[in-house]
Design a protein around this motif. Sequence first.
Motif, PDB file in Angstrom:
ATOM      1  N   GLY A 149     -30.077  48.211  78.739  1.00 61.80           N
ATOM      2  CA  GLY A 149     -31.005  47.546  77.821  1.00 61.80           C
ATOM      3  C   GLY A 149     -30.305  47.097  76.547  1.00 61.80           C
ATOM      4  O   GLY A 149     -30.595  46.022  76.005  1.00 61.80           O
ATOM      5  N   ALA A 150     -29.365  47.907  76.041  1.00 62.26           N
ATOM      6  CA  ALA A 150     -28.605  47.527  74.846  1.00 62.26           C
ATOM      7  C   ALA A 150     -27.748  46.298  75.120  1.00 62.26           C
ATOM      8  O   ALA A 150     -27.613  45.421  74.254  1.00 62.26           O
ATOM      9  N   VAL A 151     -27.179  46.209  76.318  1.00 57.59           N
ATOM     10  CA  VAL A 151     -26.388  45.026  76.680  1.00 57.59           C
ATOM     11  C   VAL A 151     -27.282  43.795  76.694  1.00 57.59           C
ATOM     12  O   VAL A 151     -26.918  42.740  76.167  1.00 57.59           O
ATOM     13  N   LEU A 152     -28.474  43.935  77.273  1.00 58.14           N
ATOM     14  CA  LEU A 152     -29.385  42.784  77.355  1.00 58.14           C
ATOM     15  C   LEU A 152     -29.953  42.397  75.988  1.00 58.14           C
ATOM     16  O   LEU A 152     -30.247  41.234  75.747  1.00 58.14           O
ATOM     17  N   ARG A 153     -30.124  43.367  75.083  1.00 54.56           N
ATOM     18  CA  ARG A 153     -30.565  43.015  73.726  1.00 54.56           C
ATOM     19  C   ARG A 153     -29.483  42.236  72.981  1.00 54.56           C
ATOM     20  O   ARG A 153     -29.774  41.313  72.237  1.00 54.56           O
ATOM     21  N   ALA A 154     -28.233  42.604  73.217  1.00 57.94           N
ATOM     22  CA  ALA A 154     -27.130  41.913  72.547  1.00 57.94           C
ATOM     23  C   ALA A 154     -26.831  40.562  73.191  1.00 57.94           C
ATOM     24  O   ALA A 154     -26.466  39.612  72.505  1.00 57.94           O
ATOM     25  N   GLN A 155     -26.977  40.495  74.518  1.00 58.21           N
ATOM     26  CA  GLN A 155     -26.703  39.252  75.243  1.00 58.21           C
ATOM     27  C   GLN A 155     -27.779  39.079  76.311  1.00 58.21           C
ATOM     28  O   GLN A 155     -27.614  39.516  77.444  1.00 58.21           O
ATOM     29  N   PRO A 156     -28.906  38.429  75.964  1.00 53.38           N
ATOM     30  CA  PRO A 156     -30.055  38.354  76.880  1.00 53.38           C
ATOM     31  C   PRO A 156     -29.760  37.707  78.240  1.00 53.38           C
ATOM     32  O   PRO A 156     -30.414  38.015  79.220  1.00 53.38           O
TER      33      PRO A 156
END
Length: 188
Positions: A149-156
């Motif tokens: 989820g942190a990866v997707l928040r930083a790079q959707p």
Amino acid sequence: MTAGELCLLRPRGVTATLTVHLRRFSPAPPFWATPPALRWRSVTSGHAHAAALLARGLLTAAGHAYSRSLRAAVAAAGSPPLAPDRAKVKAELHADLASVQLRLGLPAAAAGNAGKALALCPAHLGARYTRGVARAAMRDLEAAMEDLGAVLRAQPGHAHALRELRRVRGAARDRDARLARRLGRLFA
């Protein structure tokens, strides 16, 4: 050549012969005794060598090369706190080693090295993604969802993280459904 050996060299296009007699070798100085710039150059060249091995698909050799380069980085970087450029290189080494370990089927080691990379560079998305996948492989699904989820928040638009997060959420739903069935049987 070995010490005391005699060698005859004949360059192309020349009829003369050159004779070389090797009397002795002078030992190389220990790694920690070399100048700091030379030590750090060996770290970066080791990183490049490991990346070349990985590009050729030699996972085990690349893992060993990343490990050697990390050991050299520990000796070459000096005591903490590290300079930002050296911390970034060391974080890259840990992240790349984690990626190789994950591909070799060593999720616990991969999660550990990805965590070290994140300690050095908290914004490293590759290390966070690798740690999420490694945690999912170790069945630590909540921690895996947090990292992905942190990866997707930083790079959707991160397609791999999105696919992995869907897979992890599905595995968590299946686990919860199995637990609910077992508890239902227990209290029925």
